[in-house]
Structures are given as C-alpha cells and as structure tokens.
Design a protein around this motif. Sequence first.
Motif, short mmCIF file in Angstrom:
data_model
loop_
_atom_site.label_atom_id
_atom_site.label_comp_id
_atom_site.label_asym_id
_atom_site.label_seq_id
_atom_site.Cartn_x
_atom_site.Cartn_y
_atom_site.Cartn_z
N ALA A 139 -18.12 -18.79 -51.87
CA ALA A 139 -17.10 -18.85 -52.94
C ALA A 139 -15.98 -17.86 -52.64
O ALA A 139 -16.18 -16.87 -51.92
CB ALA A 139 -17.75 -18.53 -54.27
N GLY A 140 -14.79 -18.15 -53.21
CA GLY A 140 -13.67 -17.24 -53.01
C GLY A 140 -12.37 -17.86 -53.47
O GLY A 140 -12.26 -19.08 -53.62
N GLY A 141 -11.38 -17.02 -53.71
CA GLY A 141 -10.10 -17.48 -54.22
C GLY A 141 -9.24 -18.15 -53.16
O GLY A 141 -8.20 -18.75 -53.48
N TRP A 143 -10.11 -20.73 -51.42
CA TRP A 143 -10.43 -22.15 -51.29
C TRP A 143 -10.40 -22.84 -52.65
O TRP A 143 -10.57 -22.20 -53.71
CB TRP A 143 -11.80 -22.31 -50.64
CG TRP A 143 -11.93 -21.48 -49.40
CD1 TRP A 143 -11.32 -21.68 -48.23
CD2 TRP A 143 -12.68 -20.26 -49.28
NE1 TRP A 143 -11.62 -20.69 -47.33
CE2 TRP A 143 -12.48 -19.79 -47.96
CE3 TRP A 143 -13.52 -19.51 -50.15
CZ2 TRP A 143 -13.07 -18.63 -47.48
CZ3 TRP A 143 -14.10 -18.36 -49.67
CH2 TRP A 143 -13.88 -17.92 -48.34
N GLN A 144 -10.22 -24.14 -52.62
CA GLN A 144 -10.14 -24.91 -53.86
C GLN A 144 -11.44 -24.85 -54.62
O GLN A 144 -11.44 -24.78 -55.85
CB GLN A 144 -9.77 -26.37 -53.53
CG GLN A 144 -9.50 -27.24 -54.74
CD GLN A 144 -9.05 -28.64 -54.34
OE1 GLN A 144 -8.80 -28.91 -53.17
NE2 GLN A 144 -8.94 -29.53 -55.33
N SER A 145 -12.55 -24.90 -53.91
CA SER A 145 -13.86 -24.76 -54.56
C SER A 145 -14.66 -23.72 -53.80
O SER A 145 -14.60 -22.52 -54.09
CB SER A 145 -14.58 -26.11 -54.62
OG SER A 145 -14.69 -26.67 -53.32
N THR A 146 -15.40 -24.16 -52.80
CA THR A 146 -16.13 -23.24 -51.90
C THR A 146 -15.69 -23.52 -50.47
O THR A 146 -15.10 -24.56 -50.17
CB THR A 146 -17.66 -23.42 -52.03
OG1 THR A 146 -17.99 -24.78 -51.76
CG2 THR A 146 -18.13 -23.04 -53.44
N HIS A 147 -16.04 -22.60 -49.62
CA HIS A 147 -15.63 -22.73 -48.22
C HIS A 147 -16.33 -23.92 -47.57
O HIS A 147 -17.54 -24.08 -47.70
CB HIS A 147 -15.96 -21.43 -47.47
CG HIS A 147 -15.27 -21.30 -46.17
ND1 HIS A 147 -15.95 -21.04 -44.99
CD2 HIS A 147 -13.97 -21.37 -45.83
CE1 HIS A 147 -15.09 -20.94 -43.98
NE2 HIS A 147 -13.87 -21.16 -44.47
N SER A 148 -15.57 -24.74 -46.83
CA SER A 148 -16.09 -25.99 -46.28
C SER A 148 -16.56 -25.90 -44.83
O SER A 148 -16.94 -26.92 -44.24
CB SER A 148 -15.03 -27.09 -46.39
OG SER A 148 -13.86 -26.69 -45.69
N GLY A 149 -16.52 -24.73 -44.26
CA GLY A 149 -16.94 -24.61 -42.87
C GLY A 149 -17.39 -23.21 -42.50
O GLY A 149 -17.76 -22.41 -43.38
#
Length: 259
Positions: A139-141, A143-149
């Motif tokens: 998680a983090g600001g 990315w739109q939701s969570t990190h994808s890679g």
Amino acid sequence: MSQRVTSRSFRTSKLRTRAAVLAAGLGVSAVMGAGVAMAADTGVSASAASAAGAVQAQAAAQAKAAEAAKTAAAAKAQAAAAKKAAAAKAAAQQAAAKKAAAKKAAAKKAAAKKAAAKKAISWVAPVKHYTKTASFAQAGGMWQSTHSGQDFAVPTGTPVSAAHGGTVVKAGGNGAGDGPAYGNAIVIKHANGTYSQYAHLSRIDVKIGQIVATGQHIALSGNTGNSSGPHLHFEIRTTPNYGTAVDPVAFLRGKGLTV
C-alpha cells in the motif's frame, strides 16, 4: 834278467791294465747311471709342471666362465628392471589418462547438468545488482490502490533484459498504453500464456512484434512516469493489460528463480 822274472813282470802289468780298464768301466757306468737318474728327475719335473699348467688353465677358464655368467645375469637383471620400469611408467600414464578422461567426463556432465538446470529454469532476473524496494500489493500514496509489481532500485541506464523469451506486444511511452504512471514501458508475451512488463524506462530498444530470447537486452532503466527515483518496475500479468498482475517474486520462485 832271467826269463822267469820277465814273465812275472808281464803278468803283473797285464793285471794292472785290466784293473784300470775295469775301474774306468765302473766310472763310466756310474756317470751314466747318474745321467739316467737326472734325466728321469727332469721328466718327472716336466710332467708336474705340465699338470700344474693345465690346472691353472682350467681354473682361469672356470673363472672366465663365472665372470661371463655374472655379466649375463647382471644384464638380464638390468633388462628385467628396465622392462618393469617401462611397464610401471605405461601403467602410470594409462592411469593418468584415465583420471584425466574421468575428470573431463565429470566436468562435461556437470556443465550439461548446469545447462539443463538453466534451461529448465529459463527465467532470469530483469536486472543485475539491484535492491528490492516496493513489493507487490504494497500500500502507498504513489499508487491508485496497491503496488502492482516489484521494484528493483538500480541507477538510470542499467541494462534491462527479457525475463523470458517471447514476443514484444507493447512498447512505448504512456506506459505503452497502460497510462502515464508507468512512463516508458514494454510488455512481452510468453509461450506459457503469461506476460511480463518493464516500466519507468529511460530508453526502449525493441519494437512491437519483435521476438526476444531469455536474457536478451531490451531497454535501459530510468525514472520516467510516476517514479520517486531511478528503478525498474517489473510485473507478471495474465493478460497484456493493467489490472491482471500477480506477485512476480512468487511467480519467479515457482520457476526456480529467487530474486
């Protein structure tokens, strides 16, 4: 003088003459006897000398024969030793050759095993000498939701390789169609129905439709798009498009590769 006296004198003279002849004869006999004795002694001495010479000659011949036998025995022993040494050398050379052949065979077998293992894995890390930073589903600001890679922190300009052989289906800016957050990106389709994505690139070195091999150079890392620093963003997807990513680290581990 009377005839009687004369006759007596004649007889006396004749007797003396006979006595002298007899004495002379005896002397000659004595001398001849001594000569015969001397001759006999000389013959005995000659026979003894001849026998002694024969013994010495026989002894010399026996000594010569013994010496010849000794020389022959020494030569035979030397030849046997040389033959034994040659056999030992040949055996050592054969053993060394056998050992070298076994070592070569073992090395060949190890190389084949290594090649087979590499082929079996057939997946490689997209960059070398990296530090893992943001992980999948983190998680983090940013990315739109969570990190994808999975992010690999590397300096800008670090060579990027295809994690597996396949065909380039996306390449270009704006995330190659997945949005500006990815910057310059590439997507490769693999034969097993999966896709790998490489983003935030400073330079793209492949084109859409190009077939690439495992480990082949495809780009240089960078800091384009939504990035807080130079790094490579790497994804494994079930389709070529955003939103179908799976955990790339777990996926690669399933292929026998640890990153």
